[in-house]
Scaffold this motif. Structure first.
Motif, PDB file in Angstrom:
ATOM      1  N   ILE A 169      -3.183 -12.122  -3.852  1.00  0.00           N
ATOM      2  CA  ILE A 169      -3.985 -12.806  -2.922  1.00  0.00           C
ATOM      3  C   ILE A 169      -4.541 -12.046  -1.880  1.00  0.00           C
ATOM      4  O   ILE A 169      -3.591 -11.725  -0.898  1.00  0.00           O
ATOM      5  N   HIS A 170      -5.765 -12.192  -1.459  1.00  0.00           N
ATOM      6  CA  HIS A 170      -6.253 -11.421  -0.382  1.00  0.00           C
ATOM      7  C   HIS A 170      -7.051 -12.421   0.436  1.00  0.00           C
ATOM      8  O   HIS A 170      -7.277 -13.618   0.100  1.00  0.00           O
ATOM      9  N   SER A 171      -7.550 -12.220   1.833  1.00  0.00           N
ATOM     10  CA  SER A 171      -8.201 -13.285   2.173  1.00  0.00           C
ATOM     11  C   SER A 171      -9.306 -12.369   3.217  1.00  0.00           C
ATOM     12  O   SER A 171      -9.289 -11.524   3.884  1.00  0.00           O
ATOM     13  N   ILE A 204     -11.716  -8.169   7.742  1.00  0.00           N
ATOM     14  CA  ILE A 204     -10.078  -8.013   7.938  1.00  0.00           C
ATOM     15  C   ILE A 204      -9.497  -8.745   6.771  1.00  0.00           C
ATOM     16  O   ILE A 204      -9.888 -10.018   6.519  1.00  0.00           O
ATOM     17  N   CYS A 205      -8.457  -8.160   6.000  1.00  0.00           N
ATOM     18  CA  CYS A 205      -7.769  -9.115   5.178  1.00  0.00           C
ATOM     19  C   CYS A 205      -6.795  -9.982   5.919  1.00  0.00           C
ATOM     20  O   CYS A 205      -6.124  -9.373   6.627  1.00  0.00           O
ATOM     21  N   THR A 206      -6.850 -11.139   5.758  1.00  0.00           N
ATOM     22  CA  THR A 206      -6.068 -11.955   6.534  1.00  0.00           C
ATOM     23  C   THR A 206      -4.844 -12.707   5.692  1.00  0.00           C
ATOM     24  O   THR A 206      -4.642 -13.897   6.178  1.00  0.00           O
ATOM     25  N   GLU A 207      -4.681 -11.993   4.580  1.00  0.00           N
ATOM     26  CA  GLU A 207      -3.445 -12.641   3.610  1.00  0.00           C
ATOM     27  C   GLU A 207      -2.412 -11.626   3.575  1.00  0.00           C
ATOM     28  O   GLU A 207      -3.054 -10.601   2.874  1.00  0.00           O
ATOM     29  N   LEU A 208      -1.340 -11.653   4.110  1.00  0.00           N
ATOM     30  CA  LEU A 208      -0.398 -10.533   3.793  1.00  0.00           C
ATOM     31  C   LEU A 208      -0.217 -10.234   2.229  1.00  0.00           C
ATOM     32  O   LEU A 208       0.039 -10.997   1.511  1.00  0.00           O
ATOM     33  N   CYS A 209      -0.830  -8.940   1.957  1.00  0.00           N
ATOM     34  CA  CYS A 209      -0.876  -8.756   0.600  1.00  0.00           C
ATOM     35  C   CYS A 209       0.112  -7.591   0.043  1.00  0.00           C
ATOM     36  O   CYS A 209      -0.353  -7.207  -1.012  1.00  0.00           O
ATOM     37  N   GLY A 210       0.729  -6.859   1.079  1.00  0.00           N
ATOM     38  CA  GLY A 210       1.397  -5.956   0.641  1.00  0.00           C
ATOM     39  C   GLY A 210       1.626  -4.842   1.723  1.00  0.00           C
ATOM     40  O   GLY A 210       1.213  -5.070   2.979  1.00  0.00           O
ATOM     41  N   GLY A 212       0.093  -2.061   2.689  1.00  0.00           N
ATOM     42  CA  GLY A 212      -1.131  -1.539   3.305  1.00  0.00           C
ATOM     43  C   GLY A 212      -2.010  -2.624   3.905  1.00  0.00           C
ATOM     44  O   GLY A 212      -3.129  -2.368   4.364  1.00  0.00           O
ATOM     45  N   HIS A 213      -1.356  -3.641   3.914  1.00  0.00           N
ATOM     46  CA  HIS A 213      -2.253  -5.039   4.220  1.00  0.00           C
ATOM     47  C   HIS A 213      -2.994  -4.808   5.676  1.00  0.00           C
ATOM     48  O   HIS A 213      -3.979  -4.903   5.876  1.00  0.00           O
ATOM     49  N   ALA A 214      -2.176  -4.232   6.594  1.00  0.00           N
ATOM     50  CA  ALA A 214      -2.680  -4.136   8.075  1.00  0.00           C
ATOM     51  C   ALA A 214      -4.008  -3.190   8.129  1.00  0.00           C
ATOM     52  O   ALA A 214      -4.810  -3.284   9.219  1.00  0.00           O
TER      53      ALA A 214
HETATM   54 CU   LIG Z   1      -5.145  -7.791   1.308  1.00  0.00          CU
END
Ligand SMILES: [Cu+2]
Length: 263
Positions: A169-171, A204-210, A212-214
């Motif tokens: 899941i990403h956001s 911005i991806c706003t769901e902690l996804c792993g 490299g999320h930041a």
């Molecule tokens: Cu993500």
């Protein structure tokens, strides 16, 4: 016991405190610059919620400090507190007031959401592919042209972003547009945005996804329709096969999918 409380005075203090806290909280520009038609409506919703929250906070603080001051045990008083059983008036008040506040907040939010997600007649559809840790974009109305790490959309035209997560899941979040939407593996979620200010923004991806999320970000460019057409026409690639397959495989969650628009 309730009858002896100076209710009018406490309410008066609560109102003054609510106004003071609201004034401080509303003086902060919490959401920053706005660049979509939804932004002012969402900001106004937040302002109303801030005032309501200030009221609840003020009410609790007034009652807490009144109780601390009024019912403090005298020095040397080791006796038990007064045994208190139910208080119907108080219980009705603390049930009815929060119920009204929550129902109002829910109804107002629903109305705003309905308003900002109202489909336009001629939207542009953009497929958004999210994967650890990158974004890419497909333009079905433009021969499935594909861009990596850079999203372009025309100004003042409703964009319907169809999310296709490839792994977890990403956001999807562009702060200036305010809208946030999860990209969930297996289903197609849709974010509806009408950008109304030219400029360059950040997705911005706003769901902690792993791990490299930041760093999972992409450049967003809102440009004139002519510039957009030029840019998309110059894209060298089309959506790669595995990503194209995910569009077909994902289950559409929008009850009235608008199809691939955007000629
Ligand atoms: Cu993500």
């Amino acid at each position: 016991m309730m009858g002896r409380l100076p209710i009018a005075k406490m309410l008066g203090v609560t109102v003054v405190l609510t106004a003071a806290i609201s004034a401080v909280m509303l003086s902060v520009n919490w959401n920053g610059q706005d660049a979509s038609t939804a932004a002012p409506k969402i900001d106004q919703l937040l302002d109303v919620m801030i005032v309501l929250s200030s009221f609840v906070f003020a009410l609790v603080m007034v009652m807490l400090f009144y109780a601390l001051w009024k019912f403090k045990a005298k020095p040397g008083d080791e006796s038990d507190g007064e045994p208190i059983h139910g208080n119907t008036r108080l219980e009705i008040a603390w049930t009815v007031i929060p119920t009204i506040i929550v129902l109002f907040g829910g109804g107002y939010s629903w109305a705003v959401l309905n308003d900002i997600e109202e489909p336009a007649k001629d939207p542009i559809t953009v497929n958004v592919f999210a994967q650890q840790y990158a974004w890419s974009f497909g333009y079905p109305g433009k021969g499935n042209a594909w861009s990596e790490g850079e999203l372009h959309v025309p100004l003042d035209r409703q964009a319907q972003f169809k999310m296709h997560a490839q792994d977890v899941i990403h956001s999807f979040w562009v702060p200036e547009w305010r809208i946030k939407k999860d990209a969930v593996p297996g289903i197609t979620t849709t974010a509806i945005v009408t950008p109304d200010k030219l400029g360059t923004y950040q997705l911005i991806c706003t769901e902690l996804c792993g791990f490299g999320h930041a760093s999972m970000r992409a450049k967003v460019v809102v440009e004139t329709p002519a510039d957009f057409r030029k840019w998309v026409a110059a894209l060298p690639d089309t959506v790669p096969q595995p990503l194209a397959e995910s569009i077909v495989q994902d289950t559409e969650t929008d009850p009235v999918p608008l199809g691939a628009g955007g000629a």
